[in-house]
Design an enzyme around this catalytic site. Structure first.
Site, PDB file in Angstrom:
ATOM      1  N   THR A   1      36.097 -53.194  18.155  1.00 26.94           N
ATOM      2  CA  THR A   1      35.702 -52.751  19.485  1.00 26.94           C
ATOM      3  C   THR A   1      36.760 -51.824  20.055  1.00 26.94           C
ATOM      4  O   THR A   1      37.865 -51.722  19.528  1.00 26.94           O
ATOM      5  CB  THR A   1      35.526 -54.005  20.377  1.00 26.94           C
TER       6      THR A   1
ATOM      7  N   ASP B   1      26.574 -60.951  15.121  1.00 27.87           N
ATOM      8  CA  ASP B   1      27.021 -61.592  16.361  1.00 27.87           C
ATOM      9  C   ASP B   1      26.042 -62.672  16.834  1.00 27.87           C
ATOM     10  O   ASP B   1      26.327 -63.376  17.799  1.00 27.87           O
ATOM     11  CB  ASP B   1      27.219 -60.555  17.467  1.00 27.87           C
TER      12      ASP B   1
ATOM     13  N   SER C   1      27.993 -61.598  23.181  1.00 25.49           N
ATOM     14  CA  SER C   1      29.222 -60.831  22.977  1.00 25.49           C
ATOM     15  C   SER C   1      30.364 -61.501  23.717  1.00 25.49           C
ATOM     16  O   SER C   1      30.152 -62.251  24.675  1.00 25.49           O
ATOM     17  CB  SER C   1      29.040 -59.407  23.513  1.00 25.49           C
TER      18      SER C   1
ATOM     19  N   GLY D   1      38.801 -57.100  20.316  1.00 26.73           N
ATOM     20  CA  GLY D   1      39.455 -58.240  19.681  1.00 26.73           C
ATOM     21  C   GLY D   1      38.557 -59.397  19.342  1.00 26.73           C
ATOM     22  O   GLY D   1      39.039 -60.527  19.197  1.00 26.73           O
ATOM     23  N   GLY D   2      37.237 -59.196  19.236  1.00 26.39           N
ATOM     24  CA  GLY D   2      36.361 -60.315  18.907  1.00 26.39           C
ATOM     25  C   GLY D   2      36.409 -61.366  20.001  1.00 26.39           C
ATOM     26  O   GLY D   2      36.605 -61.070  21.182  1.00 26.39           O
TER      27      GLY D   2
END
Length: 589
Positions: free
Chosen positions: A409, A449, A474, A495-496
């Site tokens: 991202t 996701d 998300s 960063g997930g």
């Protein structure tokens, strides 16, 4: 009545936590997500200085992208204009992280209207998607490597529809003008950066995709070296078409046909269709807002779980004197990590696309509920693993999410001369997305996701299960902090799932510890995602491990390559900060 509800919530939460040390509830045995890994590899750090400017500010993950946005602000453009120009250049120079083959969440403050708007351009599941998409013949989740780099992982891209919608609402400069910096760079070329080179060198899946290999690697298969001038005339052509015809040029016609052909032509073909692209719509949503120490904080509502989790953490921490605990102290890490455990426990059960499932946002952010959750934090002992709360009394109807969730991202923030402010997080999912390269850009692998299992072992449906047309949950957390209705801070990060901890850390750094935005961003990353207490490798936090372990914390020392970017608006103008862990730049005027 409110006091009774508060007391009942405390008793319920305490009973649930006690259950964890005895016989766990059935829903606590649901499949766990895969081990937490970084969406993108670390590539070192570089010191950053605080940047100040009197009128406008742009911050993004790459200097060329920041300069494109700054150019629009200098010309009198709005923050939306600047964000579009910046994003298009990011697609070119930071292709591993975001682009027109993916999606974004944008949070926008309008100075004229005095309100927050949010724009949801999250990708959607194709109409043919089935809930068992990432299960093997035995009904078990596929290994991440099998799920991620193929046509089945590609969701319907949303970014350009979202940028177009935001531009119609708040753009000032002509749409086509915003494409010119990216078109120029794509044609004349840009120097491969150290970070891009490092990620190309370390990625084993990207060279296996012929179209991607032909662009990103030399004929002998080696990654292009640092400084190599990389040109992308195909991307320039794609951008020219969208600049002339609007987003329709992407979602219909030749570009759409090439996207679908690339997905269907993969060795593991996907089911994205021309109708999926033609039918995609970006959405405006009401923001989700919380409170912390007299400030109002607003961000993207579900399907993003990020702002909710950040606001939960802050609401749980508000009853503790965080300003008395020095940054990097055992106390600050302990309380921060315990609040993270509680927030992540709720997130894994409750948050998904609100167009498909009920998300109890109001109950999850109720101050009494958060005080009750925060009261579970002990000053001298870690809870190790938190169980979810029950904000609406419906917990047993849900199963735990086990999304693979490694979104790669990027984040950008901007303030223009009119006082408008924007915080936007943008993604193509994991590093270099699905690795499918078409028309000069990469397609997302956003389908991973979703939860890989659609039911838990007891047969309860998971809220974030795959359904046709649904948007995956998300962790992206673009946030604007306001005081007396006006923005004072913009922040967000890639960063997930660790985005939540990165953003919360930075807010605590500014609001509790009185740090400038650059110093707050640079603080060592820390926190828990309801597993280990994670401490950033190579920082002073490593020395805290023995003391934390004596308190019962299961400690993990790990790389924590965030990409936090932020702006603070104070009495002296604007201050901008860029994460030293990436290649970002803050610039203003």
């Amino acid at each position: 009545m409110r006091a009774c509800r508060h007391a009942a919530a405390v008793l319920l939460a305490a009973a649930m936590t006690a259950a964890l040390s005895g016989m766990p509830a059935a829903w606590a045995r649901a499949p766990q997500a895969v081990e937490d890994r970084n969406p993108e590899a670390a590539s070192g750090t570089q010191a950053r200085e605080l940047v100040r400017a009197p009128h406008y500010m742009m911050v993004s993950a790459n200097p060329l992208a920041t300069q494109a946005g700054q150019e629009m602000l200098r010309r009198g453009g709005s923050v939306v204009d600047a964000a579009i120009a910046t994003q298009l250049v990011l697609n070119l120079v930071e292709p591993q992280s975001s682009g027109i083959g993916g999606g974004a969440f944008m949070v926008l403050y309008s100075a004229k209207a005095g309100r927050i708007q949010t724009f949801d351009s999250r990708e959607t599941a194709p109409a043919a998607a089935r809930p068992d998409r990432f299960l093997d013949a035995q009904g078990k989740p596929l290994p991440f490597a099998q799920a991620v780099n193929n046509g089945m992982s590609v969701g319907v891209p949303g970014l350009l529809r979202g940028l177009e919608l935001a531009h119609k609402n708040a753009g000032v400069l002509p749409w086509a003008d915003l494409f010119q910096p990216a078109i120029r760079l794509a044609e004349t070329g840009f120097a491969v950066s150290p970070r891009l080179h490092a990620l190309l060198a370390g990625n084993k899946a990207l060279p296996k995709q012929a179209a991607a290999a032909a662009y990103f690697y030399a004929p002998d298969g080696s990654p292009w070296p640092v400084g190599h001038v990389l040109k992308n005339p195909e991307f320039a052509g794609t951008l020219r078409a969208v600049a002339r015809q609007g987003a329709d040029a992407f979602y219909q016609g030749d570009i759409a046909r090439d996207i679908v052909a690339a997905v269907h032509g993969h060795a593991t073909p996907g089911d994205l269709s021309l109708a999926d692209l033609a039918n995609y719509r970006a959405k405006t949503r009401d923001p989700v807002c919380g409170a912390y120490r007299g400030y109002q904080l607003c961000g993207m509502a579900p399907p993003s779980s990020g702002p909710i989790a950040v606001f939960q953490m802050l609401g749980e921490l508000e009853q503790f004197p965080m300003s008395r605990f020095a940054p990097g102290s055992v106390e600050s890490v302990h309380y921060f990590s315990e609040a993270g455990r509680l927030a992540f426990a709720d997130r894994d059960f409750y948050v998904a696309d609100p167009d498909f499932v009920h998300v109890p946002v109001r109950a999850m952010l109720d101050p009494a509920y958060l005080r009750a959750r925060g009261a579970l934090i002990q000053p001298d002992r870690s809870m190790k693993v938190a169980l979810p709360g029950d904000p609406e009394g419906k917990l047993l109807s849900l199963g735990r999410d086990n999304a693979l969730e490694l979104p790669s991202t990027s984040h950008l923030v901007a303030v223009d001369a009119q006082g408008n402010a924007l915080s936007m997080t943008t993604t193509i999912e994991s590093e270099f997305g699905s690795k499918i390269f078409v028309r000069g850009f990469l397609l997302n692998n956003e389908m991973t996701d979703f939860s890989s299992s659609f039911k838990d072992p007891e047969g309860r449906l998971v809220a974030n299960r795959i359904e046709p047309g649904k948007r995956p949950r998300s962790a992206m957390a673009p946030i604007i902090v306001l005081r007396d209705g006006k923005p004072v801070m913009l922040v967000g990060s890639p960063g997930g799932s660790a985005i939540i901890n990165y953003v919360a850390k930075t807010i605590v750094g500014v609001l509790d510890w009185g740090l400038d935005i650059q110093t707050a961003i640079a603080l060592p990353n820390m926190g828990s995602r309801n597993k280990e207490t994670e401490l950033e490798k190579g920082t002073a936090l490593e020395a805290l491990a023995p003391a934390l372990e004596r308190m019962g914390h299961p400690v993990r020392i790990t790389e924590f390559p965030s990409g936090i970017h932020g702006i603070v608006i104070d009495g002296n103008g604007l201050q901008g900060g860029a994460d030293p862990r990436r290649e970002g730049l803050a610039a203003g005027g």
